[in-house]
Design an enzyme around this catalytic site. Structure first.
Site, short mmCIF file in Angstrom:
data_model
loop_
_atom_site.label_atom_id
_atom_site.label_comp_id
_atom_site.label_asym_id
_atom_site.label_seq_id
_atom_site.Cartn_x
_atom_site.Cartn_y
_atom_site.Cartn_z
N ASP A 27 41.02 34.79 44.03
CA ASP A 27 40.35 35.85 43.27
C ASP A 27 41.29 37.05 43.16
O ASP A 27 42.05 37.34 44.07
CB ASP A 27 39.03 36.26 43.95
CG ASP A 27 38.18 37.13 43.03
OD1 ASP A 27 37.27 36.59 42.37
OD2 ASP A 27 38.45 38.35 42.95
N ARG A 38 24.48 40.77 42.61
CA ARG A 38 24.56 39.33 42.33
C ARG A 38 25.58 38.57 43.17
O ARG A 38 25.59 37.35 43.16
CB ARG A 38 24.86 39.11 40.85
CG ARG A 38 26.19 39.69 40.42
CD ARG A 38 26.32 39.79 38.90
NE ARG A 38 27.63 40.29 38.52
CZ ARG A 38 28.02 41.57 38.61
NH1 ARG A 38 27.19 42.49 39.07
NH2 ARG A 38 29.23 41.92 38.25
N VAL A 77 45.03 34.47 38.36
CA VAL A 77 45.42 33.12 37.94
C VAL A 77 46.01 33.17 36.54
O VAL A 77 45.42 33.71 35.62
CB VAL A 77 44.19 32.18 37.97
CG1 VAL A 77 44.53 30.83 37.37
CG2 VAL A 77 43.69 32.02 39.39
N ASP A 97 35.24 34.49 34.67
CA ASP A 97 34.40 35.11 33.65
C ASP A 97 35.09 35.09 32.29
O ASP A 97 34.73 35.85 31.42
CB ASP A 97 34.04 36.55 34.06
CG ASP A 97 35.28 37.40 34.28
OD1 ASP A 97 36.40 36.91 34.02
OD2 ASP A 97 35.14 38.55 34.72
N ASN A 98 36.10 34.25 32.12
CA ASN A 98 36.75 34.27 30.81
C ASN A 98 37.36 32.92 30.43
O ASN A 98 37.73 32.11 31.27
CB ASN A 98 37.80 35.38 30.76
CG ASN A 98 38.98 35.07 31.63
OD1 ASN A 98 39.90 34.38 31.22
ND2 ASN A 98 38.95 35.56 32.87
N CYS A 141 38.18 19.04 24.30
CA CYS A 141 37.48 18.07 23.45
C CYS A 141 36.24 18.72 22.84
O CYS A 141 35.84 18.44 21.73
CB CYS A 141 37.02 16.86 24.24
SG CYS A 141 38.30 15.75 24.82
N CYS A 155 29.37 39.74 29.76
CA CYS A 155 28.59 40.49 30.76
C CYS A 155 28.79 41.98 30.55
O CYS A 155 28.01 42.80 31.01
CB CYS A 155 28.91 40.05 32.18
SG CYS A 155 30.59 39.60 32.45
N CYS A 216 43.75 16.23 26.54
CA CYS A 216 43.57 15.04 27.38
C CYS A 216 44.05 13.74 26.73
O CYS A 216 44.24 12.75 27.42
CB CYS A 216 42.13 14.94 27.89
SG CYS A 216 40.89 14.55 26.67
#
Ligand code: ZN
Length: 311
Positions: A27, A38, A77, A97-98, A141, A155, A216
């Site tokens: 994170d 939350r 990331v 969140d994206n 796909c 959000c 894929c």
């Protein structure tokens, strides 16, 4: 586990309580008071100390189950680190969140043949899908192009209620337990959409992977191959922007804190330095990333970064 916010906190807690032996949590953010509505793993004291979420999660999970191993990684990331981050994992859970990061997860997991579980929630609406490379359709796909910015509620614009997060996380973790125990026949095999406010649960059944899928079928990993990538990102749901310098950089936090201490209010812990000056607040991590609060303008954030952290 990519992301340890609302969805991720629930993934982590449920998997830890179930006794999943090793969790790697990645994170980029730190705990704030507004998360507590939350993000169930965290407490007021975590927010007070400004602990990175991965670190606070690890600490809490050790209290829940001391027999499992938790690896906490404080990082953003991106295309340069995702393959290393998922390497050796039996399964990847999406708690981001994206879509940018989800396409990266999809590329890396298809390439390394790792199952992953997409999940998203906004307002009272959520969606999830389980991807098993080679067996099921992948994210690309289904969503060939990344949804364009501003096309869907975020959000930021809509907020989110905890029950939809709990519902999506419950389905994701159940799928995770099925995969980790080899019960593939029990997987839901659909793009599952839940509108908890309208009491509407539906499943769009997944068929075969799409014949012409770039990812894929053709094994073209466009998101992993992206040059440079975004240096600056506006963060969802907050008046904040993340600035991350390209390449692997390590910063001397102690030195930075001393330097900034002459210019404004500085707070520091082992993982980050927070600097407040007027309406802006900069939080700088060891990897030289900064989250700049008080603006959603990327140009302003860039110049504040250059001014206080350096380029
Ligand atoms: Zn595909």
């Amino acid at each position: 586990m990519v992301g340890c916010g609302a969805l991720g906190a629930l993934h982590a807690e449920m998997l830890a309580r179930a006794g999943v032996g090793k969790l790697r949590i990645v994170d980029r953010d730190f705990v704030e008071l507004t998360n507590l509505q939350r993000q169930t793993l965290y407490s007021e004291s975590d927010a007070e100390q400004r602990l990175p979420k991965a670190i606070a999660a690890k600490k809490r999970l050790a209290e829940i189950n001391s027999e499992i191993r938790v690896e906490a990684i404080v990082a953003d990331v991106n295309h340069s680190n995702i393959e290393n981050l998922v390497d050796g994992c039996a399964l990847v859970l999406d708690g981001t969140d994206n879509f940018q990061v989800r396409y990266l997860i999809n590329d890396a997991c298809v390439k390394q043949h790792i199952p992953w579980i997409y999940g998203a929630a906004v307002s009272g609406y959520g969606t999830t899908m389980t991807v098993r490379p080679g067996e099921t359709p992948c994210l690309r796909c289904i969503f060939e192009e990344m949804p364009s910015a501003g096309s869907a509620p975020t959000c930021d614009t809509a907020g989110v209620i905890m029950p939809i997060i709990a519902s999506v996380a419950a389905v994701q973790v159940t799928e995770a337990l099925k995969i980790l125990t080899g019960n593939f026949a029990a997987l839901h095999g659909s793009l599952m959409q839940i509108d908890i406010w309208q009491n509407d649960w539906r499943k769009i059944k997944l068929k075969e992977p799409r014949e012409d899928c770039l990812t894929c079928r053709q094994k073209r990993f466009e998101f992993l191959d992206a040059e440079g990538g975004d240096f600056v990102t506006t963060l969802c749901g907050r008046d904040a922007v993340q600035v991350s310098p390209p390449g692997a950089v390590q910063i001397d936090l102690k030195n930075l804190a001393e330097r900034l201490g002459k210019l404004g209010e500085v707070k520091q812990n082992e993982y980050l330095v927070r600097f407040k000056n007027g309406e802006y607040e900069l939080t700088v991590f060891r990897d030289a990333r900064a989250i700049i609060r008080g603006t959603d303008d990327t140009a302003t954030a860039r110049s504040l970064y250059a001014k206080y952290v350096g380029t």
